[in-house]
Design an enzyme around this catalytic site. Sequence first.
Site, PDB file in Angstrom:
ATOM      1  N   SER A  76     -35.264 -38.359 -97.277  1.00 23.40           N
ATOM      2  CA  SER A  76     -34.529 -36.965 -97.236  1.00 23.40           C
ATOM      3  C   SER A  76     -34.436 -35.787 -96.716  1.00 23.40           C
ATOM      4  O   SER A  76     -35.718 -35.377 -97.439  1.00 23.40           O
ATOM      5  CB  SER A  76     -33.281 -37.650 -98.358  1.00 23.40           C
ATOM      6  OG  SER A  76     -32.396 -38.822 -98.177  1.00 23.40           O
TER       7      SER A  76
HETATM    8  N1  SAH Z   1     -34.617 -42.257-101.070  1.00 26.43           N
HETATM    9  C1  SAH Z   1     -35.327 -42.765 -99.567  1.00 26.43           C
HETATM   10  C2  SAH Z   1     -34.352 -42.821 -98.455  1.00 26.43           C
HETATM   11  C3  SAH Z   1     -34.648 -43.601 -97.875  1.00 26.43           C
HETATM   12  S1  SAH Z   1     -34.022 -44.275 -96.776  1.00 26.43           S
HETATM   13  C4  SAH Z   1     -36.656 -41.361-100.254  1.00 26.43           C
HETATM   14  O1  SAH Z   1     -36.203 -40.854-100.712  1.00 26.43           O
HETATM   15  O2  SAH Z   1     -37.334 -40.981 -99.009  1.00 26.43           O
HETATM   16  C5  SAH Z   1     -32.754 -45.358 -97.500  1.00 26.43           C
HETATM   17  C6  SAH Z   1     -33.380 -46.982 -97.533  1.00 26.43           C
HETATM   18  O3  SAH Z   1     -32.776 -46.795 -97.848  1.00 26.43           O
HETATM   19  C7  SAH Z   1     -34.021 -47.132 -96.124  1.00 26.43           C
HETATM   20  O4  SAH Z   1     -35.587 -47.201 -96.266  1.00 26.43           O
HETATM   21  C8  SAH Z   1     -33.374 -48.231 -96.590  1.00 26.43           C
HETATM   22  O5  SAH Z   1     -34.012 -49.255 -95.744  1.00 26.43           O
HETATM   23  C9  SAH Z   1     -33.076 -47.954 -98.088  1.00 26.43           C
HETATM   24  N2  SAH Z   1     -32.010 -49.310 -97.399  1.00 26.43           N
HETATM   25  C10 SAH Z   1     -30.708 -49.324 -96.948  1.00 26.43           C
HETATM   26  N3  SAH Z   1     -29.877 -50.656 -97.352  1.00 26.43           N
HETATM   27  C11 SAH Z   1     -30.533 -51.396 -98.682  1.00 26.43           C
HETATM   28  C12 SAH Z   1     -30.201 -52.030 -99.195  1.00 26.43           C
HETATM   29  N4  SAH Z   1     -28.901 -53.008 -99.666  1.00 26.43           N
HETATM   30  N5  SAH Z   1     -31.009 -52.641-100.326  1.00 26.43           N
HETATM   31  C13 SAH Z   1     -32.318 -51.723-101.201  1.00 26.43           C
HETATM   32  N6  SAH Z   1     -32.396 -50.725 -99.868  1.00 26.43           N
HETATM   33  C14 SAH Z   1     -31.941 -50.161 -99.227  1.00 26.43           C
END
Ligand code: SAH
Length: 236
Positions: A76
């Site tokens: 993000s």
């Molecule tokens: N908080 C992260 C943002 C990552 S983007 C950071 O600081 O980098 C969102 C992430 O959510 C992705 O890695 C994706 O694979 C994950 N994601 C999507 N659906 C999900 C689910 N049902 N359970 C766990 N992770 C999930």
Amino acid sequence: MTAGDQPPCTDGSAQRLDPRRLRQRMTEALTRQGLGDAAVLAAMAEVPRHLFADEALTARAYDLATLPIGKGQTMSNPCTVARMTTLLQLSPGMTVLEIGTGSGYQAAVLATMGCRVYTAERLPELYERTRDLLRRLGYTDIVPMLGDGTLGCPKMAPFARIIVTASGPAIPGPLIEQLDEGGIMVIPVGESGSQRLKRVFKKAGRLYEQDCGPAAFVDLVGDHGWQAASCQTPHY
Ligand code: SAH
């Protein structure tokens, strides 16, 4: 010049690349945009964001930008991290559930603010990479978990705070159940292009929902999210 001194820097590049200075500039830029309260910005000034970015993008780690982390996922934008973390109204000692570990940066900010963090990631490759990184960096208050975060983590519930960093069609029921009385959840909801960031308060067993403006996240994929086959973005 004595041993250990920095060499003279004629073009300013070494200064530009000093992570501490870059973090300071990042938090100053966030302050100018009115994003992040003092505690959140202090944590963001500590966490080495460049170590959470893909190696090829280290130089851009402190830009106010969303960065790719592989597997079609993103780290993000610092603006989003500051905004969401501030909305959570954290106090040290709180137990936080994060859905969407990704790079681990958001989890590291939460832990630096003194919270115990349970963080779920559904993609094994990202889970393993980030689990190893968090271990290497000594984040002992973060518990990475592999699996569908839309189911929450019933074993460790309830949670004082829940943060979801991917957007689904609705707020997953299990997360509502696992939010503690007096708790706050921050979660984007909706299809790509028309997502809204929501803040949910649980008070006396009732839910109060606040709209916190537009959002742009990757898909929340799972039992209480989008189905993998009908994802908004075709990365899977
Ligand atoms: N908080 C992260 C943002 C990552 S983007 C950071 O600081 O980098 C969102 C992430 O959510 C992705 O890695 C994706 O694979 C994950 N994601 C999507 N659906 C999900 C689910 N049902 N359970 C766990 N992770 C999930």
